[in-house]
Motif scaffolding. Structure first.
Motif, PDB file in Angstrom:
ATOM      1  N   ASN A  28       0.837  -1.206   0.000  1.00  0.00           N
ATOM      2  CA  ASN A  28       0.000   0.000   0.000  1.00  0.00           C
ATOM      3  C   ASN A  28       0.866   1.248   0.000  1.00  0.00           C
ATOM      4  OD1 ASN A  28      -2.381  -1.310  -0.102  1.00  0.00           O
ATOM      5  ND2 ASN A  28      -2.854  -1.119   2.085  1.00  0.00           N
ATOM      6  N   LYS A  41       2.298   1.841  -3.233  1.00  0.00           N
ATOM      7  CA  LYS A  41       1.243   2.148  -4.194  1.00  0.00           C
ATOM      8  C   LYS A  41       0.717   3.571  -4.023  1.00  0.00           C
ATOM      9  CE  LYS A  41      -2.396  -0.453  -4.050  1.00  0.00           C
ATOM     10  NZ  LYS A  41      -3.359  -1.571  -4.168  1.00  0.00           N
ATOM     11  N   TYR A  42       0.442   3.932  -2.738  1.00  0.00           N
ATOM     12  CA  TYR A  42      -0.217   5.225  -2.511  1.00  0.00           C
ATOM     13  C   TYR A  42       0.786   6.349  -2.231  1.00  0.00           C
ATOM     14  CZ  TYR A  42      -4.396   2.387  -2.390  1.00  0.00           C
ATOM     15  OH  TYR A  42      -5.370   1.526  -2.722  1.00  0.00           O
ATOM     16  N   ASP A  73       4.668   6.456   4.991  1.00  0.00           N
ATOM     17  CA  ASP A  73       5.012   6.866   3.625  1.00  0.00           C
ATOM     18  C   ASP A  73       4.842   8.372   3.517  1.00  0.00           C
ATOM     19  OD1 ASP A  73       2.302   7.559   2.889  1.00  0.00           O
ATOM     20  OD2 ASP A  73       1.874   5.383   2.827  1.00  0.00           O
ATOM     21  N   ARG A 116     -12.459  -0.146  -0.282  1.00  0.00           N
ATOM     22  CA  ARG A 116     -11.409   0.717  -0.802  1.00  0.00           C
ATOM     23  C   ARG A 116     -11.756   2.153  -0.486  1.00  0.00           C
ATOM     24  NH1 ARG A 116      -9.230   0.067  -6.391  1.00  0.00           N
ATOM     25  NH2 ARG A 116      -7.358   0.529  -5.218  1.00  0.00           N
ATOM     26  N   GLY A 117     -10.744   2.985  -0.269  1.00  0.00           N
ATOM     27  CA  GLY A 117     -10.981   4.365   0.105  1.00  0.00           C
ATOM     28  C   GLY A 117     -11.343   5.224  -1.104  1.00  0.00           C
ATOM     29  N   ASN A 155      -9.698   7.762  -1.985  1.00  0.00           N
ATOM     30  CA  ASN A 155      -8.481   8.364  -2.516  1.00  0.00           C
ATOM     31  C   ASN A 155      -7.770   7.493  -3.559  1.00  0.00           C
ATOM     32  OD1 ASN A 155      -7.842   6.416  -0.632  1.00  0.00           O
ATOM     33  ND2 ASN A 155      -5.948   7.407   0.006  1.00  0.00           N
ATOM     34  N   VAL A 156      -8.406   6.384  -3.966  1.00  0.00           N
ATOM     35  CA  VAL A 156      -7.661   5.448  -4.799  1.00  0.00           C
ATOM     36  C   VAL A 156      -7.387   5.985  -6.208  1.00  0.00           C
ATOM     37  CG1 VAL A 156      -8.342   3.405  -3.555  1.00  0.00           C
ATOM     38  CG2 VAL A 156      -9.782   4.236  -5.418  1.00  0.00           C
ATOM     39  N   SER A 188      -7.537  -4.484  -4.863  1.00  0.00           N
ATOM     40  CA  SER A 188      -8.655  -5.408  -4.613  1.00  0.00           C
ATOM     41  C   SER A 188      -9.447  -5.039  -3.370  1.00  0.00           C
ATOM     42  CB  SER A 188      -8.119  -6.826  -4.448  1.00  0.00           C
ATOM     43  OG  SER A 188      -7.291  -6.872  -3.306  1.00  0.00           O
ATOM     44  N   GLY A 189      -8.843  -4.252  -2.482  1.00  0.00           N
ATOM     45  CA  GLY A 189      -9.524  -3.953  -1.211  1.00  0.00           C
ATOM     46  C   GLY A 189      -9.360  -5.056  -0.205  1.00  0.00           C
ATOM     47  N   LEU A 242      -5.708  -4.528   3.566  1.00  0.00           N
ATOM     48  CA  LEU A 242      -5.843  -4.214   4.995  1.00  0.00           C
ATOM     49  C   LEU A 242      -6.676  -5.279   5.726  1.00  0.00           C
ATOM     50  CD1 LEU A 242      -6.160  -0.328   5.159  1.00  0.00           C
ATOM     51  CD2 LEU A 242      -4.181  -1.785   5.548  1.00  0.00           C
TER      52      LEU A 242
HETATM   53  N1  LIG Z   1      -0.500   4.001   2.472  1.00  0.00           N
HETATM   54  C1  LIG Z   1      -1.740   4.421   2.183  1.00  0.00           C
HETATM   55  N2  LIG Z   1      -1.974   5.740   1.881  1.00  0.00           N
HETATM   56  C2  LIG Z   1      -3.238   6.159   1.594  1.00  0.00           C
HETATM   57  N3  LIG Z   1      -4.327   5.374   1.573  1.00  0.00           N
HETATM   58  C3  LIG Z   1      -4.141   4.081   1.853  1.00  0.00           C
HETATM   59  C4  LIG Z   1      -2.865   3.566   2.169  1.00  0.00           C
HETATM   60  N4  LIG Z   1      -3.046   2.220   2.428  1.00  0.00           N
HETATM   61  C5  LIG Z   1      -4.341   1.964   2.223  1.00  0.00           C
HETATM   62  N5  LIG Z   1      -5.018   3.065   1.901  1.00  0.00           N
HETATM   63  C6  LIG Z   1      -6.467   3.181   1.720  1.00  0.00           C
HETATM   64  O1  LIG Z   1      -7.053   2.060   2.255  1.00  0.00           O
HETATM   65  C7  LIG Z   1      -7.820   1.366   1.289  1.00  0.00           C
HETATM   66  C8  LIG Z   1      -7.790  -0.092   1.526  1.00  0.00           C
HETATM   67  O2  LIG Z   1      -6.529  -0.609   1.330  1.00  0.00           O
HETATM   68  P1  LIG Z   1      -6.341  -2.066   0.817  1.00  0.00           P
HETATM   69  O3  LIG Z   1      -7.228  -2.936   1.713  1.00  0.00           O
HETATM   70  O4  LIG Z   1      -4.939  -2.403   0.808  1.00  0.00           O
HETATM   71  O5  LIG Z   1      -6.994  -2.063  -0.590  1.00  0.00           O
HETATM   72  P2  LIG Z   1      -6.307  -1.599  -1.943  1.00  0.00           P
HETATM   73  O6  LIG Z   1      -4.967  -1.200  -1.650  1.00  0.00           O
HETATM   74  O7  LIG Z   1      -6.388  -2.804  -2.796  1.00  0.00           O
HETATM   75  O8  LIG Z   1      -7.163  -0.492  -2.418  1.00  0.00           O
HETATM   76  C9  LIG Z   1      -7.226   1.759   0.033  1.00  0.00           C
HETATM   77  O9  LIG Z   1      -8.199   1.654  -1.017  1.00  0.00           O
HETATM   78  C10 LIG Z   1      -6.832   3.177   0.277  1.00  0.00           C
HETATM   79  O10 LIG Z   1      -7.917   4.022   0.103  1.00  0.00           O
END
Ligand SMILES: Nc1ncnc2c1ncn2[C@@H]1O[C@H](COP(=O)(O)OP(=O)(O)O)[C@@H](O)[C@H]1O
Ligand SMILES: [Mg+2]
Lengths: 341, 457
Positions: free
Chosen positions: B362, B365-366, B390, B408-409, B411-412, B418-419, B422
């Protein structure tokens, strides 16, 4: 008012009362007013009973007492046959009292005083014993000069048989055909021992004189007329012979017949509550210590353990037996046969 | 999970109590009446016996005198009646129906025996005894009747009735108390079983092994069988997912290799771009398949959790090394902070690695390209903690349910995912008895994820 009533009484009483009155005394109320006049029918002589009534009136100043003395047989006439209303019946003839109660002529009375009575001194909460009086033998000392005084009935029989001339015509006892108490004593004697019939034979053979009452017998002993009075009420004897040394009272040692003088409230009493108060007074007195002015012995034996003391005649249905018509006839016939030879 | 409300059809406890109490009431009433009836008969019997003795002794006292029958009523005949109670006594002796002596108009049962009647305004128990006498050659019928009022008997019966009532009431109260206790005791194992099952974690499908009363054994074994089946079917579906993910990943890897070979050969920029895009999509797909697999593994392995000693610092360093190529693709610096310290805990290394990989995934990725992801291990409040920071925009505000499956948040943006990431992290941490904390760096900086595990040196 009361005078008028009494006058009325005297007017009608010869007609109404077929029973024979020995004495009639009105104990006027000691207080200002007389609320209640208790009509008491009793076998006890007026002067003997008077102290008790006075002490009762001291506590109950508004009660007047109409005290009527009769023989015990007359009580049955007055209550059963005449159906006259009395407030209290006091009698020494226990069997007749039991019969009155058994046949429904008495009413129950319950109080803390009656609860305090020992079991044997009451029956059905209707008949209440309040004295314990022995049948005794009164002897003239002079007549027994040179002889041992008899202590038992067999003693007496032996002395009489050995000295027939000294005692002939000088022995007195109850005429059981007239006296309820005499009948009670005789029948109890006959229950207690076979000696009774031997004694009767002996008495009969010596021309025994028959009396209606204890008083007359004691008087005759006092005057030297009689040498022996058999089955006399001990309490009367003690009272009359007080101080005198010429006579002696013997309580036979083979057995003593103890009579309970008893009171009952007739079913048709006009003032049962006041009568109950008088009963309570009699009982409280009887259970107390022997007071000097009390004319009767206390109910519980003085200075003796109640358990070991000789027990009195039991108040109970057994007493009805000698009132049975046949039994009475048979008994009197047998008595006459031995006494009137 | 939604709880279906089952309509209650009565209560076992209440039914038990009602039945026990009703039974006790019936028994108590029965007891009362039996004792009372018995006492009445006993009292009557006792009185009859005395009356018959009395009448017999009178009858025995009869004798013939001359031409006539006479009788001296024995003293004991009447006094014995007075020995029991103070009741009134009546008697009569009749010869051929004519009163010889005694009370008039007293009537007794014909032919002898005992009966209840009235005399002189009172209830009486009356007995008659008959006898034939021979007088001067003729036979005469003699009849002795003795009666006694019954107040003594009634007093005895009243006392006994009171005793019987006390007995009955006492028995009833005792039965009610013991009935309630028994009902409670009967229901208690049920409650215990319910409690033990209600207290379980959502994935706890172990069989119930606590001893249960015999009557409940079928229920318990049915329950155990049911859970067994449920577990089997769960693991079947996990297996299925794992199998599916695996089947998808293997061909994807082949496709990716082929794409890379093609990329090396292709010269034209637009073709290269298309191939790169293809490789990225393949990577994303295989990561999703990997997460599905991870998730299945977590669910499966958490049933029987391994307890290996693990140091979070070492774990961070090893994982950083392994994910370095992935980070490099985005020019991201994946470092373990200098001030990290050993943070010992116990658990399943595969699960914990998988959790940390998802967190780092994550972060990479983010987080922004050419940024930095910092891991730090330390011990605080009996927790061994590993934090991952991060420099991205952080978690979106006001979203609590990011750990839910496929959640999923906001902010994606265009970022694929996949959600499940976490979700896996949360499950791993909580099976280890730890806590997952998601927060943002206070000074506008990126996301900060804390894996807090029990400190177990
Ligand atoms: N490091 C991060 N920075 C910002 N948002 C994050 C971060 N990690 C997770 N998120 C938020 O949490 C949500 C769920 O994360 P996750 O379960 O890993 O699903 P995915 O990464 O596949 O979207 C993400 O969709 C995102 O919105
Ligand atoms: Mg993710």
């Amino acid at each position: 008012m009361r005078a008028a009533l009494l006058a009325l009484f005297t007017l009608i009483s010869p007609v109404a009362s077929a029973y024979e009155i020995e004495d009639r005394t009105l104990f006027a109320a000691t207080g200002a007013t007389a609320d209640v006049t208790l009509k008491v029918l009793s076998t006890a002589d007026t002067d003997v009973f008077a102290p008790i009534l006075r002490s009762f009136q001291a506590d109950n100043p508004s009660v007047a007492v109409d005290y009527i003395t009769v023989s015990s047989a007359e009580i049955m006439v007055a209550v059963v046959e005449e159906q006259e209303a009395f407030d209290l019946v006091i009698s020494s003839a226990m069997d007749l009292q039991i019969k009155l109660s058994n046949d429904g002529y008495a009413q129950p009375h319950r109080s803390s005083a009656t609860q305090a009575l020992p079991d044997w001194a009451a029956w059905r909460e209707e008949v209440f014993g309040f004295t314990r009086e022995p049948a005794s033998i009164v002897l003239s000392r002079a007549a027994f000069d040179g002889l041992d005084l008899p202590r038992t009935r067999p003693d007496l029989i032996r002395i009489l048989r050995e000295n027939p001339d000294r005692f002939r015509g000088r022995i007195g006892t109850y005429d059981i055909r007239q006296s309820g108490l005499g009948y009670l004593f005789a029948t109890q004697d006959s229950r207690n021992s076979e000696t009774f019939w031997r004694l009767s034979e002996t008495l009969g053979s010596l021309g025994t004189r028959l009396y209606c009452c204890s008083g007359a017998m004691i008087d005759d002993v006092e005057e030297g007329e009689l040498a022996i009075a058999y089955n006399v009420l001990g309490s009367y004897a003690t009272a009359r012979l007080d101080g005198g040394d010429s006579s002696v009272i013997v309580l036979p040692q083979d057995y003593v017949t103890l009579m309970l003088r008893s009171a009952l409230i007739p079913a048709n009493a006009a003032h049962p509550d006041t009568a109950g108060a008088l009963v309570d007074h009699l009982i409280t007195d009887a259970l107390g210590d022997d007071l000097p002015d009390r004319p009767f012995p206390a109910l519980l034996p003085m200075g003796q353990d109640a358990a070991t003391a000789p027990s009195p005649i039991r108040l109970g249905p057994g007493l009805l037996v000698f009132l049975d018509r046949l039994r009475r006839e048979n008994f009197i016939r047998a008595w006459e046969a031995s006494m009137l030879q | 999970m939604n709880t279906a409300t089952v309509p209650a059809s009565g209560s076992i406890r209440r039914r038990l109590i009602v039945q026990l109490v009703a039974g006790a009431a019936v028994l108590a009433a029965l007891l009362f009446f039996v004792v009372q009836d018995l006492s009445r008969r006993l009292a009557e019997n006792a009185q009859d016996n005395v009356l018959i003795a009395s009448a017999t002794s009178i009858s025995d006292a009869m004798r013939v005198e001359g031409q006539a029958i006479t009788v001296d009523i024995p003293y004991s005949a009447l006094s014995m009646l007075g020995s029991v109670s103070d009741d009134r006594v009546f008697y009569a002796v009749l010869i051929d129906g004519e009163l010889l002596t005694g009370y008039e108009n007293l009537e007794g049962p014909e032919g002898g025996g005992a009966a209840t009647g009235r005399y002189a305004g009172d209830d009486v128990r009356v007995v008659a005894v008959e006898r034939t006498l021979s007088v001067a050659g003729t036979l005469r019928e003699a009849r002795v009747i003795v009666a006694q009022t019954r107040s003594g008997q009634q007093a005895v019966r009243a006392t006994i009735a009171q005793v019987a009532a006390t007995l009955g009431v006492g028995f009833f109260v005792l039965s009610v108390v013991s009935g309630i206790l028994a009902a409670n005791a009967a229901v208690r194992p049920l409650r215990r079983l319910t409690g033990s099952i209600a207290r379980r974690g959502p994935d706890d499908l172990r069989p119930v092994t606590a001893p249960a009363p015999q009557e409940m054994l079928p229920l318990v074994s049915a329950l155990n069988g049911f859970m067994e089946r449920l577990k089997a079917s769960l693991s079947r579906s996990e297996d299925f997912i794992a199998e599916a993910a695996h089947r998808v990943r293997t061909p994807l890897a082949t496709v990716r290799t082929q794409a890379e070979i093609a990329l090396r050969r292709v010269e034209r920029p637009e073709n290269r771009a298309a191939l790169r895009e293809m490789i990225r999509a393949i990577d994303e797909s295989s990561r999703s398949a990997g997460q599905l697999l991870d998730h299945a593994v977590v669910t499966f392995r958490s049933d029987t959790l391994e307890q290996t000693a693990i140091d979070l610092q070492t774990l961070a360093e090893e994982t950083a090394e392994r994910l370095a190529p992935l980070a490099e693709m985005r020019d991201i610096d994946l470092i373990v902070a200098e001030d990290s310290m050993p943070a010992p805990t116990r658990g399943d290394p595969i699960l914990l690695t998988s959790a940390l990989r998802n967190v780092l995934d994550n972060a990479i990725k983010y987080g922004p390209e050419a940024g930095r992801v910092t891991m730090r291990s330390y011990v605080e409040d009996q927790y061994a903690i590993l934090s991952v920071e991060d420099e991205g925009k952080g978690f979106p505000d006001g979203e609590q349910a990011l750990t839910g499956r496929f959640a999923r948040g906001a902010n994606v943006g265009g970022i694929v995912g996949s959600g499940l990431g976490l979700t896996i992290v949360e499950e791993v941490v909580s099976t280890h008895g730890g806590q997952l904390i998601l927060r943002n760096h206070p000074e506008g900086g990126g996301a900060c994820v804390l894996l807090c595990l029990p400190y177990l040196p």
